[in-house]
Design an enzyme around this catalytic site. Structure first.
Site, mmCIF file in Angstrom:
data_model
loop_
_atom_site.group_PDB
_atom_site.id
_atom_site.type_symbol
_atom_site.label_atom_id
_atom_site.label_comp_id
_atom_site.label_asym_id
_atom_site.label_seq_id
_atom_site.Cartn_x
_atom_site.Cartn_y
_atom_site.Cartn_z
ATOM 1 N N PRO A 154 0.824 -1.222 0.000
ATOM 2 C CA PRO A 154 0.000 0.000 0.000
ATOM 3 C C PRO A 154 0.856 1.270 0.000
ATOM 4 O O PRO A 154 0.496 2.257 -0.627
ATOM 5 C CB PRO A 154 -0.808 -0.127 1.294
ATOM 6 C CG PRO A 154 -0.900 -1.594 1.535
ATOM 7 C CD PRO A 154 0.395 -2.174 1.040
ATOM 8 N N THR A 165 -1.927 -8.646 -9.665
ATOM 9 C CA THR A 165 -2.665 -9.123 -10.832
ATOM 10 C C THR A 165 -2.778 -10.635 -10.696
ATOM 11 O O THR A 165 -1.788 -11.304 -10.393
ATOM 12 C CB THR A 165 -1.916 -8.737 -12.120
ATOM 13 O OG1 THR A 165 -1.739 -7.320 -12.119
ATOM 14 C CG2 THR A 165 -2.687 -9.148 -13.363
ATOM 15 N N ARG A 208 8.873 -6.176 -18.698
ATOM 16 C CA ARG A 208 8.816 -4.886 -19.408
ATOM 17 C C ARG A 208 8.683 -5.085 -20.912
ATOM 18 O O ARG A 208 7.987 -4.333 -21.586
ATOM 19 C CB ARG A 208 10.059 -4.058 -19.098
ATOM 20 C CG ARG A 208 9.916 -3.422 -17.765
ATOM 21 C CD ARG A 208 11.008 -2.475 -17.356
ATOM 22 N NE ARG A 208 10.661 -2.080 -16.002
ATOM 23 C CZ ARG A 208 11.513 -1.938 -15.003
ATOM 24 N NH1 ARG A 208 12.793 -2.112 -15.198
ATOM 25 N NH2 ARG A 208 11.076 -1.596 -13.808
ATOM 26 N N ILE A 241 -11.004 10.236 -33.721
ATOM 27 C CA ILE A 241 -11.548 9.932 -35.051
ATOM 28 C C ILE A 241 -12.997 9.462 -34.945
ATOM 29 O O ILE A 241 -13.812 9.739 -35.817
ATOM 30 C CB ILE A 241 -10.647 8.876 -35.764
ATOM 31 C CG1 ILE A 241 -9.343 9.533 -36.216
ATOM 32 C CG2 ILE A 241 -11.365 8.231 -36.942
ATOM 33 C CD1 ILE A 241 -8.301 8.563 -36.764
ATOM 34 N N GLY A 256 -15.198 10.607 -33.069
ATOM 35 C CA GLY A 256 -16.102 11.681 -32.671
ATOM 36 C C GLY A 256 -16.881 11.292 -31.422
ATOM 37 O O GLY A 256 -16.353 10.600 -30.541
ATOM 38 N N GLY A 257 -18.156 11.671 -31.365
ATOM 39 C CA GLY A 257 -18.981 11.389 -30.185
ATOM 40 C C GLY A 257 -19.146 9.910 -29.940
ATOM 41 O O GLY A 257 -19.284 9.471 -28.792
ATOM 42 N N GLU A 271 4.713 -2.419 -14.320
ATOM 43 C CA GLU A 271 6.129 -2.781 -14.532
ATOM 44 C C GLU A 271 7.028 -1.550 -14.522
ATOM 45 O O GLU A 271 8.045 -1.505 -15.219
ATOM 46 C CB GLU A 271 6.342 -3.537 -15.867
ATOM 47 C CG GLU A 271 5.393 -4.664 -16.147
ATOM 48 C CD GLU A 271 5.589 -5.874 -15.267
ATOM 49 O OE1 GLU A 271 6.560 -5.901 -14.498
ATOM 50 O OE2 GLU A 271 4.736 -6.777 -15.331
HETATM 51 C C1 LIG Z 1 -3.884 -2.588 -12.491
HETATM 52 C C2 LIG Z 1 -2.581 -2.734 -11.804
HETATM 53 C C3 LIG Z 1 -1.975 -3.976 -11.693
HETATM 54 C C4 LIG Z 1 -0.765 -4.126 -10.994
HETATM 55 N N1 LIG Z 1 -0.227 -5.376 -10.846
HETATM 56 C C5 LIG Z 1 0.855 -5.546 -10.031
HETATM 57 C C6 LIG Z 1 1.355 -6.854 -9.739
HETATM 58 O O1 LIG Z 1 0.882 -7.866 -10.274
HETATM 59 N N2 LIG Z 1 2.363 -6.982 -8.835
HETATM 60 C C7 LIG Z 1 2.935 -5.898 -8.226
HETATM 61 O O2 LIG Z 1 3.848 -6.068 -7.438
HETATM 62 N N3 LIG Z 1 2.506 -4.629 -8.514
HETATM 63 C C8 LIG Z 1 1.480 -4.443 -9.401
HETATM 64 N N4 LIG Z 1 1.014 -3.175 -9.669
HETATM 65 C C9 LIG Z 1 1.628 -2.035 -8.998
HETATM 66 C C10 LIG Z 1 2.455 -1.185 -9.930
HETATM 67 O O3 LIG Z 1 3.655 -1.845 -10.238
HETATM 68 C C11 LIG Z 1 2.698 0.168 -9.215
HETATM 69 O O4 LIG Z 1 1.452 0.839 -9.167
HETATM 70 C C12 LIG Z 1 3.719 0.997 -9.934
HETATM 71 O O5 LIG Z 1 5.009 0.431 -9.800
HETATM 72 C C13 LIG Z 1 3.772 2.440 -9.372
HETATM 73 O O6 LIG Z 1 3.854 2.436 -7.989
HETATM 74 P P1 LIG Z 1 2.854 3.341 -7.100
HETATM 75 O O7 LIG Z 1 1.475 3.101 -7.615
HETATM 76 O O8 LIG Z 1 3.120 3.056 -5.685
HETATM 77 O O9 LIG Z 1 3.262 4.804 -7.452
HETATM 78 P P2 LIG Z 1 4.435 5.645 -6.713
HETATM 79 O O10 LIG Z 1 5.674 4.844 -6.665
HETATM 80 O O11 LIG Z 1 3.889 6.166 -5.430
HETATM 81 O O12 LIG Z 1 4.634 6.844 -7.737
HETATM 82 C C14 LIG Z 1 3.708 7.939 -7.816
HETATM 83 C C15 LIG Z 1 4.215 8.887 -8.908
HETATM 84 O O13 LIG Z 1 5.516 9.391 -8.541
HETATM 85 C C16 LIG Z 1 6.451 9.098 -9.563
HETATM 86 N N5 LIG Z 1 7.742 8.796 -8.965
HETATM 87 C C17 LIG Z 1 8.021 7.888 -7.994
HETATM 88 N N6 LIG Z 1 9.333 7.912 -7.684
HETATM 89 C C18 LIG Z 1 9.902 8.838 -8.489
HETATM 90 C C19 LIG Z 1 11.241 9.328 -8.659
HETATM 91 N N7 LIG Z 1 12.260 8.823 -7.962
HETATM 92 N N8 LIG Z 1 11.448 10.302 -9.571
HETATM 93 C C20 LIG Z 1 10.424 10.805 -10.299
HETATM 94 N N9 LIG Z 1 9.144 10.395 -10.185
HETATM 95 C C21 LIG Z 1 8.886 9.415 -9.297
HETATM 96 C C22 LIG Z 1 5.872 7.901 -10.299
HETATM 97 O O14 LIG Z 1 6.397 7.813 -11.620
HETATM 98 C C23 LIG Z 1 4.392 8.222 -10.275
HETATM 99 O O15 LIG Z 1 4.098 9.142 -11.294
HETATM 100 C C24 LIG Z 1 -0.156 -2.996 -10.433
HETATM 101 C C25 LIG Z 1 -0.741 -1.728 -10.571
HETATM 102 C C26 LIG Z 1 -1.928 -1.585 -11.251
HETATM 103 C C27 LIG Z 1 -2.555 -0.222 -11.368
#
Ligand SMILES: Cc1cc2nc3c(=O)[nH]c(=O)nc-3n(C[C@H](O)[C@H](O)[C@H](O)COP(=O)(O)OP(=O)(O)OC[C@H]3O[C@@H](n4cnc5c(N)ncnc54)[C@H](O)[C@@H]3O)c2cc1C
Length: 401
Positions: free
Chosen positions: A132, A162, A259, A353, A355-356, A379
């Protein structure tokens, strides 16, 4: 689509696999995807079909019952599947990452125990790093494992798994910094545990709870969950590779191939958006002619197709580099970054493309519009990719003054 995203130099076997998958996508996925997605329904029939095709074992070595195919074959299949419905590629992806990590880092016993059943699709994998309080900053993980005799006791909360509900094997990264030989630096104090569980929700194993599905804006059908460990006891032989302290590197290895997979998804979704856009542009008339005959729309189509081609070429390059045994973090980071950004842009152009009508749930582009943003995050976000790319460039172009 006949013309775009062709790949030169494929073997007969690769071509046959791809044409089978494309056929499956056209017949079994595209016609039902939007309906299932709107109902947030798990695509069981599609998953059964993929099992029959052997796709869950595509990259698992033949000695374990898989097809032993390359990352490139896998990525091209993912591209096809995401063209049909991105959520289906999500069902395969975490499974693929866990199987890859087992193949690369597992003990002989772990490979023998898991890989044949994973190849058959009977055991399906999820992987769990995020919590979290963290996603990008993996070194800040707080979930913990403490040794107790021949077992470890795990506590903590994980987020965003996931396939968290539908899987029966989860690779979980936790902190385990009690005096192992590798030291206690953040990256050397983490361990990957292979946790078997019943599929489903609630308490799926003593000490392990999967609370329920997270309600998402898109990427529906595939379940995304939390995972709570409360005194979860895991035998020591379920430490991936048998040695603690290597989890961070094992997971990063998995994410690197992941990735390429996300880049492939971006390519597939962008291709579908282009197909929808170019079709609609020839059907819709304004000012006495099809909108495709207005130069502004033709320019959009030209830009979209160019982006589809560029993303595909970078994704193929990244996959081939890994298959050749070379380090590919730079190429994978670039491919993931470019393909996900281009995917978002191509989808938005196809939406414009329409539109609505693009705003109506009757049109497939509405679904793609809600799916594309996930690729910007999963990722590793764009910012994280740029950090990886930037660091690698400075290594390669070190100033020797
Ligand atoms: C639908 C979905 C499926 C997922 N599935 C998996 C899964 O199977 N297993 C798993 O482990 N995770 C999973 N994830 C988690 C996903 O990998 C993370 O949400 C992602 O890595 C971003 O982490 P965060 O959400 O905590 O964002 P944060 O790390 O809190 O980042 C918030 C923002 O700050 C930016 N940021 C953070 N650090 C920096 C920095 N040093 N410099 C500049 N910008 C920065 C980020 O780019 C982003 O824009 C999933 C997420 C989603 C939405």
């Amino acid at each position: 689509m006949a013309r775009l995203a062709q790949t030169a130099g494929l073997t007969d076997v690769q071509q046959e696999i791809l044409s089978t998958v494309r056929d499956f996508v056209d017949k079994e996925i595209i016609p039902v995807a939007t309906g299932l997605e709107h109902r947030d329904e798990y695509p069981q029939a599609i998953v059964d079909g993929l099992k029959e095709l052997g796709l869950f074992g595509l990259m698992i070595p033949e000695e374990y019952g898989g097809l032993g195919e390359s990352l490139l074959t896998y990525a091209l299949c993912v591209e096809e599947i995401a063209r049909g419905w991105m959520s289906v590629s999500g069902i395969i992806n975490t499974h693929f990452i866990v199987a890859y990590m087992l193949k690369q880092h597992g003990t002989r016993e772990q490979k023998d125990h898991f890989l044949p059943r994973m190849a058959a699709g009977d055991v399906r994998g999820a992987f769990s790093m995020s919590e979290p309080g963290l996603g990008s900053d993996v070194s800040a993980i707080t979930s913990k494992a403490v040794k107790d005799g021949d077992e470890y006791v795990l506590n903590g909360q994980k987020m965003w798994l996931t396939n968290g509900g539908t899987s029966s094997l989860v690779a979980v990264l936790v902190r385990s910094d009690e005096g192992h030989p590798e030291g206690t630096a953040p990256h050397k104090s983490m361990t990957t545990f292979l946790i078997e569980k019943e599929p489903g929700f609630g308490e799926v194993r003593p000490g392990l709870t999967i609370p329920g599905k997270i309600d998402k804006m898109g990427y529906k059908g595939v379940d995304t969950t939390e995972l709570i460990m409360d005194g979860l006891r895991v035998p020591a032989d379920r430490v991936l590779g048998g040695v603690t302290g290597r989890g961070f590197y094992q997971m990063m290895d998995g994410v690197e191939v992941g990735r390429v997979n996300v880049a492939a998804r971006g390519c597939g979704v962008a291709q579908r958006a282009f197909e929808l856009g170019v079709r609609y542009a020839q059907q819709r008339h304004t000012f006495g002619k099809p909108i495709a005959q207005h130069q502004a729309i033709q320019f959009k189509l030209a830009e979209m197709a160019t982006k589809v081609e560029a993303a595909h070429a970078m994704m193929v390059n990244a996959a081939r580099k890994k298959d050749s045994g070379e380090r590919n973090d730079l190429e994978a980071g670039m491919a993931k970054y470019l393909a996900s950004e281009y995917c978002k842009e191509v989808v938005e152009d196809a939406f414009r493309i329409h539109g609505g009508y693009g705003f109506s749930k009757e049109y497939e582009i509405e679904r793609l519009y809600r799916e594309a943003p996930m690729l910007l995050i999963g990722e590793g976000t764009a910012e994280i990719q740029k950090m990886i790319i930037g660091r690698r460039l400075l290594e390669e172009y070190r100033f020797q003054g």
